[in-house]
Design an enzyme around this catalytic site. Structure first.
Site, short mmCIF file in Angstrom:
data_model
loop_
_atom_site.label_atom_id
_atom_site.label_comp_id
_atom_site.label_asym_id
_atom_site.label_seq_id
_atom_site.Cartn_x
_atom_site.Cartn_y
_atom_site.Cartn_z
N TYR A 102 -2.94 -12.61 3.12
CA TYR A 102 -2.72 -12.36 1.69
C TYR A 102 -1.55 -13.17 1.13
O TYR A 102 -1.73 -14.11 0.37
CB TYR A 102 -2.46 -10.86 1.45
N TYR B 221 -12.13 -14.76 3.62
CA TYR B 221 -11.14 -13.72 3.91
C TYR B 221 -10.66 -13.80 5.36
O TYR B 221 -11.47 -13.80 6.30
CB TYR B 221 -11.74 -12.33 3.65
N LYS C 143 0.81 -1.21 0.00
CA LYS C 143 0.00 0.00 0.00
C LYS C 143 0.85 1.27 0.00
O LYS C 143 0.39 2.32 -0.45
CB LYS C 143 -0.96 0.00 1.19
C1 LIG Z 1 -3.85 -5.22 0.34
C2 LIG Z 1 -2.93 -6.37 0.25
C3 LIG Z 1 -2.89 -7.19 -0.89
C4 LIG Z 1 -3.83 -7.04 -2.06
O1 LIG Z 1 -3.57 -5.92 -2.84
P1 LIG Z 1 -4.77 -5.26 -3.65
O2 LIG Z 1 -4.15 -4.13 -4.34
O3 LIG Z 1 -5.78 -4.87 -2.61
O4 LIG Z 1 -5.35 -6.27 -4.57
C5 LIG Z 1 -1.97 -8.22 -0.94
N1 LIG Z 1 -1.14 -8.45 0.10
C6 LIG Z 1 -1.16 -7.70 1.21
C7 LIG Z 1 -0.23 -8.05 2.32
C8 LIG Z 1 -2.05 -6.64 1.34
O5 LIG Z 1 -2.07 -5.90 2.45
#
Ligand SMILES: *Cc1c(COP(=O)(O)O)cnc(C)c1O
Length: 329
Positions: free
Chosen positions: A285, A259, A50
């Protein structure tokens, strides 16, 4: 000059992030060759994907004279933690809207949100969108200048962070070639940016997003969202490239119980990478996406003679909120 050079950007990152080769793991699996792009090391507040998006979003917020960032997400949102840190770094205020109820003890990312001084509002997920509109209105009435960042920072501005990331990667790879990029995909800014970036940089390999959400919507809704983000991003870049849902490869079937619900896939992947390479994945993730990649390798859907790059998107601070789900396996 890269197409993004004229777009304003607020420096929050330590770039380039390293590209490493996972030699021990690759030989343990008997191939393929696996590289890893360490966006868990983007630099701000324990890193993550991010921060790249926030460099462009913050520049837009500052250009508009905003004084408060507003964003939303899960209680363990990495995006919210990185936004809270970015706000602190730029002397802005931060208001976060998080799903559910305030837990007794803040852990992982939530604890960090508090350390960065963010104001936190709790709301049940179905009321979240209405709450964010209401909060923005309340802040305006109180004389503040709020800047609303969508879930995950995923819009055409945020995605620019991953367009520039592809150029960065291509320079690092120099003459080495990779056949495929694999990563966790959820709100879409990362995948949209990577696909736009691949087109701009002339990268011809596969860009394989692993859908980490249990997505009960019609099959193509996410691909349409990716298309919209990518086209908005391309417009801002000033390129004539346009995208359709067919330009996005999203692998489904690895979302387990949904999720943030940790299963054997994530537990095994997190332990394997930690113990073979000393690298931390996260439970929501990157751990899920890495587990999916291992499964695709074992099934032969990623061939042994490929060179694969796993794009590590960060998230390890959430490990500390998932200790109960991760120990004893
Ligand atoms: C937000 C996030 C993602 C996914 O990215 P997007 O741009 O929302 O698809 C993947 N890995 C981590 C660790 C994240 O925080």
């Amino acid at each position: 000059m890269p197409a993004t050079a004229k777009l304003s950007r607020c420096k929050l990152t330590q770039l380039p992030t390293p590209v490493e080769e996972l030699r021990t793991l690759s030989s343990k699996l008997g191939g393929p060759k696996i590289l890893i792009k360490r966006d868990d090391l983007t630099g701000l507040a324990l890193g993550g994907n991010k921060v790249r998006k926030l460099e462009f979003l913050l520049a837009d917020a500052l250009a508009q004279g905003c004084d408060t960032l507003v964003t939303l997400g899960a209680a363990q949102s990495n995006h919210c933690r990185q936004t809270a840190a970015a706000a602190a770094a730029c002397s802005l205020k931060c208001e976060l809207i998080l799903n559910g109820k305030k837990p007794e003890l803040p852990q992982g990312n939530l604890f960090l949100d508090e350390l960065f001084g963010a104001t936190i509002h709790w709301i049940e997920r179905p009321q979240r969108a209405a709450k964010s509109a209401e909060l923005v209105q309340q802040l305006k009435t109180a004389g503040r200048k709020p800047y609303l960042i969508p879930v995950g920072g995923s819009n055409g501005i945020g995605a620019l962070g991953y367009v520039t990331a592809v150029t960065e990667l291509m320079e690092q790879l120099d003459k080495r070639t990779i056949n495929r990029i694999v990563f966790a995909s959820s709100s879409g800014g990362t995948q949209a940016g990577l696909v736009v970036g691949a087109r701009v940089a002339g990268f011809k390999g596969a860009v394989t997003g692993i859908g980490i959400d249990k997505d009960d919507r019609d099959l193509n809704i996410y691909e349409q969202e990716l298309t919209d983000i990518a086209n908005d991003c391309a417009t801002r870049l000033g390129t004539n490239d346009r995208f359709t849902p067919k330009d996005f490869e999203v692998v489904r079937g690895y979302a387990g119980a949904g999720y943030g619900m940790v299963g054997d896939l994530e537990r095994e992947a997190i332990r394997l990478l930690a113990q073979t390479e000393g690298i931390l994945l996260d439970p929501v993730y990157a751990g899920r996406a890495f587990g999916a990649m291992l499964d695709l390798i074992r099934k032969g859907q990623i061939a042994k003679n490929e060179t694969v790059l796993f794009w590590h998107t960060g998230g390890a601070p959430a490990l500390f909120a998932y200790v109960k789900d991760l120990i004893g396996s």
